[in-house]
Design a protein around this motif. Structure first.
Motif, short mmCIF file in Angstrom:
data_model
loop_
_atom_site.label_atom_id
_atom_site.label_comp_id
_atom_site.label_asym_id
_atom_site.label_seq_id
_atom_site.Cartn_x
_atom_site.Cartn_y
_atom_site.Cartn_z
N GLU A 126 0.84 -1.19 0.00
CA GLU A 126 0.00 0.00 0.00
C GLU A 126 0.88 1.24 0.00
N TYR A 127 0.54 2.15 -0.89
CA TYR A 127 1.24 3.43 -0.94
C TYR A 127 0.26 4.52 -0.50
N ILE A 128 0.65 5.29 0.50
CA ILE A 128 -0.20 6.36 1.04
C ILE A 128 0.56 7.68 0.93
N ASP A 129 -0.05 8.63 0.23
CA ASP A 129 0.52 9.97 0.11
C ASP A 129 -0.33 10.92 0.94
N THR A 130 0.14 11.21 2.14
CA THR A 130 -0.62 12.08 3.05
C THR A 130 -0.49 13.55 2.64
N PHE A 131 0.56 13.88 1.90
CA PHE A 131 0.76 15.28 1.50
C PHE A 131 -0.22 15.68 0.40
N ASP A 132 -0.35 14.82 -0.63
CA ASP A 132 -1.26 15.12 -1.74
C ASP A 132 -2.65 14.53 -1.55
N GLY A 133 -2.78 13.56 -0.67
CA GLY A 133 -4.11 13.05 -0.33
C GLY A 133 -4.63 11.94 -1.21
N SER A 170 -3.51 20.70 -11.08
CA SER A 170 -2.98 21.79 -10.27
C SER A 170 -4.13 22.50 -9.55
N PRO A 171 -4.04 22.72 -8.26
CA PRO A 171 -5.14 23.40 -7.54
C PRO A 171 -5.27 24.87 -7.93
N SER A 172 -4.24 25.43 -8.54
CA SER A 172 -4.31 26.84 -8.92
C SER A 172 -4.95 27.05 -10.29
N SER A 173 -4.94 26.01 -11.13
CA SER A 173 -5.46 26.16 -12.49
C SER A 173 -6.93 25.76 -12.61
N SER A 174 -7.43 24.97 -11.70
CA SER A 174 -8.83 24.54 -11.78
C SER A 174 -9.34 24.19 -10.40
N LYS A 175 -10.64 24.30 -10.23
CA LYS A 175 -11.29 23.96 -8.96
C LYS A 175 -12.37 22.93 -9.22
N LEU A 271 -8.38 17.13 -9.29
CA LEU A 271 -8.76 15.91 -10.01
C LEU A 271 -7.60 14.92 -9.91
N TYR A 272 -7.90 13.71 -9.41
CA TYR A 272 -6.90 12.65 -9.28
C TYR A 272 -7.21 11.58 -10.32
N GLU A 273 -6.17 11.10 -10.98
CA GLU A 273 -6.34 10.04 -11.96
C GLU A 273 -5.32 8.92 -11.74
N LEU A 274 -5.83 7.73 -11.44
CA LEU A 274 -4.99 6.53 -11.39
C LEU A 274 -4.92 5.96 -12.81
#
Length: 304
Positions: A126-133, A170-175, A271-274
């Motif tokens: 399991e890989y968990i990225d707590t910084f990016d969520g 990017s959180p700055s380019s789209s919401k 937006l997250y994409e696996l």
């Protein structure tokens, strides 16, 4: 002159003569059967079946150095019921016995290898990225690759075209408020395919790509979030002789045929994409494991 007497008894005995070639097999109807071939037993073993018959087995050499085998039969006494007659002695010609032993050994080896391959299971990390969520599971033998352009990238060390990665907006380019901001799953699939084809654009002469959206779906995971799933197939064709003048000399050939599986989710206004990439022939063998990777993908709230 040595003799071999094979004893078949319906009752299990304690401390049987050890077998070097045990095997437990199953036929195509699911009925189980067990076979045991006794090759060597240096220790004398006394077997006393019900009814008082004693049989002695000693000297392992008699198994392979016999010259003749006699046939013995123990008939059931008429005074006993048929079901109480539990012991029968019979013998097989030496040549047939050896062929049976060898064929049973080879068959059990082949079946055991095929069964082990069919039942092989993949362990996951399991890989968990707590910084990016976000978090996901991936096959434990896959290795991380740095500088691949994705937020995280793992690749199969043996099948180099098989990998998993995560892309973030990017959180700055789209919401993004929800994955539904992309439209229905079918519209999201078109955007995913267009992005793939843009990335695979090539300046080589004679390159042609064929693409197809296979499936689109949406699901609500146990965390209550909505996820989109998209599957596409892309084939790449290239000319065998790019610089040929005559069209008949530029014969297109299949370079690769891959399955792309994407899982889309929204959290933290991003937006997250696996992304899962695998050759089509590998996907047929590993579909179960790859779908577990897809189902494991989660986006999480980042607390500042």
């Amino acid at each position: 002159m040595a003799k071999l007497v094979v004893v078949q008894h319906h009752q299990h005995h304690k401390n049987p003569c050890p077998s070097r070639l045990p095997s437990s097999l199953y036929d195509f109807n699911g009925a189980g059967f067990h076979t045991q071939v006794k090759l060597q037993c240096k220790k004398k073993v006394w077997i006393k079946p019900k009814g008082g018959l004693s049989i002695t087995s000693s000297s392992a050499k008699r198994t392979f150095m016999m010259d003749a085998i006699q046939v013995n039969e123990k008939q059931c006494p008429e005074s006993h019921a048929k079901e109480k007659c539990q012991t029968k002695a019979f013998a097989i010609p030496r040549r047939n016995a050896m062929a049976l032993i060898l064929s049973g050994y080879l068959f059990s080896e082949v079946v055991s290898v095929d069964t082990a391959f069919a039942q092989k299971s993949v362990a996951f990390r399991e890989y968990i990225d707590t910084f990016d969520g976000y978090s996901l599971k991936y096959p434990q033998n896959w290795i991380p690759v740095r500088g691949a352009g994705a937020d995280i990238f793992f690749r199969d060390p043996y099948v180099l075209d098989e990998n998993v990665s995560v892309e973030l907006s990017s959180p700055s380019s789209s919401k993004y408020k929800s994955v539904e901001d992309l439209g229905p799953p079918e519209e999201a699939a078109k955007k995913v395919l267009k992005q793939y084809l843009t990335e695979f654009m090539s300046t080589r002469l004679g390159v042609r790509r064929e693409s197809n959206i296979l499936t689109t779906s949406s699901r609500v995971a146990e965390d209550g979030r909505l996820y989109y799933q998209v599957e596409v197939n892309i084939k790449s064709y290239a000319s065998s002789n790019e610089l040929a003048v005559m069209p008949q000399d530029r014969v297109p050939r299949l370079e690769w045929n891959r399955r792309y599986l994407s899982v889309l989710g929204v959290e933290n206004n991003r937006l997250y994409e696996l992304r899962l990439q695998t050759p089509e022939n590998v996907f047929e063998e590993e579909e179960n494991d790859l779908r577990q990777v897809m189902d494991s993908f989660r986006v999480n709230k980042v607390t500042v």
